[in-house]
Design a protein around this motif. Sequence first.
Motif, short mmCIF file in Angstrom:
data_model
loop_
_atom_site.label_atom_id
_atom_site.label_comp_id
_atom_site.label_asym_id
_atom_site.label_seq_id
_atom_site.Cartn_x
_atom_site.Cartn_y
_atom_site.Cartn_z
N GLU A 264 0.82 -1.22 0.00
CA GLU A 264 0.00 0.00 0.00
C GLU A 264 0.85 1.26 0.00
OE1 GLU A 264 -3.53 0.62 0.86
OE2 GLU A 264 -3.91 -1.48 0.36
N ILE A 265 0.37 2.27 -0.70
CA ILE A 265 1.05 3.56 -0.70
C ILE A 265 1.12 4.13 0.70
CG2 ILE A 265 0.91 5.95 -1.49
CD1 ILE A 265 -0.32 4.91 -4.07
N ALA A 266 0.03 3.93 1.46
CA ALA A 266 -0.03 4.50 2.81
C ALA A 266 1.14 4.05 3.68
CB ALA A 266 -1.35 4.12 3.47
N LEU A 267 1.71 2.89 3.36
CA LEU A 267 2.80 2.37 4.19
C LEU A 267 4.16 2.94 3.80
CD1 LEU A 267 1.88 -1.41 4.32
CD2 LEU A 267 1.55 0.31 6.08
N THR A 268 4.26 3.49 2.60
CA THR A 268 5.59 3.90 2.13
C THR A 268 6.18 5.02 2.98
OG1 THR A 268 4.53 5.29 0.47
CG2 THR A 268 5.34 3.16 -0.27
N GLY A 269 5.32 5.94 3.46
CA GLY A 269 5.80 7.09 4.24
C GLY A 269 6.63 6.68 5.44
N GLN A 270 6.01 5.84 6.30
CA GLN A 270 6.68 5.41 7.53
C GLN A 270 8.00 4.71 7.24
OE1 GLN A 270 4.64 2.61 10.11
NE2 GLN A 270 4.23 4.22 11.58
N LEU A 271 8.00 3.88 6.22
CA LEU A 271 9.17 3.09 5.91
C LEU A 271 10.25 3.91 5.21
CD1 LEU A 271 9.70 0.16 6.48
CD2 LEU A 271 9.42 -0.25 4.06
N THR A 272 9.82 4.82 4.34
CA THR A 272 10.78 5.66 3.63
C THR A 272 11.68 6.40 4.62
OG1 THR A 272 9.23 5.94 1.82
CG2 THR A 272 11.03 7.51 1.93
N GLU A 273 11.06 6.95 5.66
CA GLU A 273 11.84 7.66 6.68
C GLU A 273 12.92 6.77 7.27
OE1 GLU A 273 9.73 9.63 9.90
OE2 GLU A 273 8.37 10.48 8.39
N ARG A 274 12.51 5.54 7.61
CA ARG A 274 13.46 4.60 8.23
C ARG A 274 14.60 4.24 7.28
NH1 ARG A 274 10.90 -0.37 11.56
NH2 ARG A 274 13.08 -0.92 11.95
N LEU A 275 14.26 4.00 6.02
CA LEU A 275 15.30 3.59 5.07
C LEU A 275 16.18 4.76 4.67
CD1 LEU A 275 13.46 1.08 2.71
CD2 LEU A 275 14.80 0.61 4.73
#
Length: 746
Positions: A264-275
């Motif tokens: 889901e696109i909604a999940l990319t935000g949280q993960l992008t920050e971490r990566l």
Amino acid sequence: MYADVILPLPLPGLFTYAVPTEMQPSIGVGYRVTVPFGSRKHYTAIVTRIHRERPENIKIKEIHSLIDSHAVVNDQQLRLWEWISFYYLSPLGDVYKAALPPSMKPRDLQQTYTPKTENYIQIDPEMETAYADRQLGRAKKQQALLAEIRDYLTTKNADRIGKKELSGFSTYSASALKGLLQKKMLIDVRIETSRLESDIAPIRAPYTLNEHQNTAFLDINDCFRHKQTCLLHGVTSSGKTEIYIHLITQFLAEGKQTLYLLPEIALTGQLTERLQAVFGSRLGIYHSRINDQERAEIWQKMLSPHPYDIIIGVRSSLFLPFHQLGLVIVDEEHESSYKQQDPAPRYHARDTAVMLAHFFEAKTLLGSATPSIESYYNAQTGKYGLVTLTERFNGSMMPEIRIENTRELRRRKKMKSLLSPLLIELIDQSLKENKQAILFRNRRGYAPLIVCKQCEWTPKCTRCDVTLTYHKKTNRLICHYCNSIYSVPKICPSCHQESLETIGQGTEQLEEEVSRLFPDTVVARMDQDSTRGKDRSEQIIHDFQQQKIQILVGTQMLSKGLDFDHVKVVGIISADSLLNHPDFRAHERGFQLMTQAAGRAGRKQTPGTVIIQSTDPGNPIYSFVTGNNYAAFFQTQLAERKLFHYPPFYRLIRIICKHKDAEKAGNVAFLLAKLLRKSLHERVLGPNKPVVERVQLYYIREILLKLEYGLSSHQIRDILNKAEARLRDESDLKQVVLYYDVDPLS
Ligand SMILES: [Zn+2]
Ligand SMILES: [Zn+2]
């Protein structure tokens, strides 16, 4: 010289064009060309083969123009497209259409890719200061501005300044700038810039893995030595992401790229920050909400000598041009949103990822706390490797899961709202401790149904065979199949009385009720309706993380791999509705959703509680969920799948026939089933009317094929093609819409 090309049209096969002499030295496979097709239309096509075999019996047209000076699609991509087209029974042109960003395949005069430019101001390098001062004479404002620009450029060691930045100068005025430009003291320049951010510096090294994570990490590496694909089955909150980060780092050291897929696109935000914290601008983000021009730029960057080393994205990122792909991570591999529904190609991104990795001789890691039956079966039978992680990260405990019998509570007149008394009490308690709650309801809108008490009239969509859902906030009736909007009648259109009432509850009503029960708290809702706007879901997630929201109400959108630190209570409001679908995956999805939802509760040191409200608590699935017993759940599902001939034992292909005329839709499906039965016999089921028989003016009939493994895919494809061709010959069946859904979700 001839070139075979793929056209962006839903037509089978390739098309051959003659290559003009002057183009011959510079054309190649994977290049884009424009070609004429049909009456006076030009399309952007992709060259797949160059040869000297003149096709017989057809008039050959010439390629109109050559767009590229290098291939924009590489060999592995072309192989992947062909595989998708073959396996998912979808024209190659549809695969091509899905793969390239729209601006990279313009038709006629459509918008094409345009580089982004910015305005800069430069000082004439030949000009001496003394000369400038003389020239400017008494124009003090212009002198002052020029001096400030000069200082700025000296300190920055730059030769130009952005116009936007200039307007922030203390000496800036539009007239002074205009004067300096007129006197040629300053020069206006336009410079091509990138839309992509390129200077994000990493801020931390990967965290050290704990003992369990490290064991899993080593096991995965071990598994990759003899298997191409590995399934990581790790309970919720076991710290899978950090293991992924270590794997990516390891592949980077070998000069290999990673593709990290999310459902889901909604999940990319949280993960992008971490990566991004670890990998900085070596990470690229790719999904449909990124605008088309930027997507085209990411594509070009992937072709350049300095491509992204890591791409994080949703299923469409499978189509990017990788060169040194070493690892594909499919996170939350069980998620149904990995399957493309409409339009074609109807591919499953998880299974396509495994193929993509295969073409690159790369590795695939599937990750989930609740693996799909198919993947777990593949792991059990040795096709995939299996690594399990049973400990939660940081010593946080698994939540306590309790089933509330709402039928019994209702009988005893204890259910005074949608929430059971225990759930209300638990939420109350956690609010007092400054903790949060999440409530799930898998139905959006206010009420699923409006019914007349007198005559049982109920509003239906005029384009689809479905009842409309009532949305209170907008005071509208909405068709959840075609999104048509209707006004709400005041009186019953059938018996003309004021006797309409709502039945059932959706998320909107749940939100209203929760706000009433907990008047001093901030309640928010997350579903398709509340997250329409761009970045809206990211905003809600962010606010919830920051504890600006205390109670979050939502659909399954909420259960997908999001990490929240302060959630103490999770409530699943009407769990039965998850299970009562006439669909072989209903229990699998129900188990996944409940387990995933439960996983949102209790992070860090606070154990959480999960309340599942059900009218049928005796259903064995609840004991699997409360006992966190995936293995037992898997075994019962597997036995049922085997008994009733479903995946992973049988391969399903659904054939969908649509026609605006109900009778013709029926006739086509009947004839097709009859044709197929001649060679496929009892493997052909139907035709059937689906639960929703008519959508967007088209009547639908379905045929289901249950095919045992070992049958030749080529043969099946042949049988289907021949039957379809026979149908197309019948004159009154020309208007039929016919397509295939391979490995359907339900
Ligand atoms: Zn509709
Ligand atoms: Zn009525």
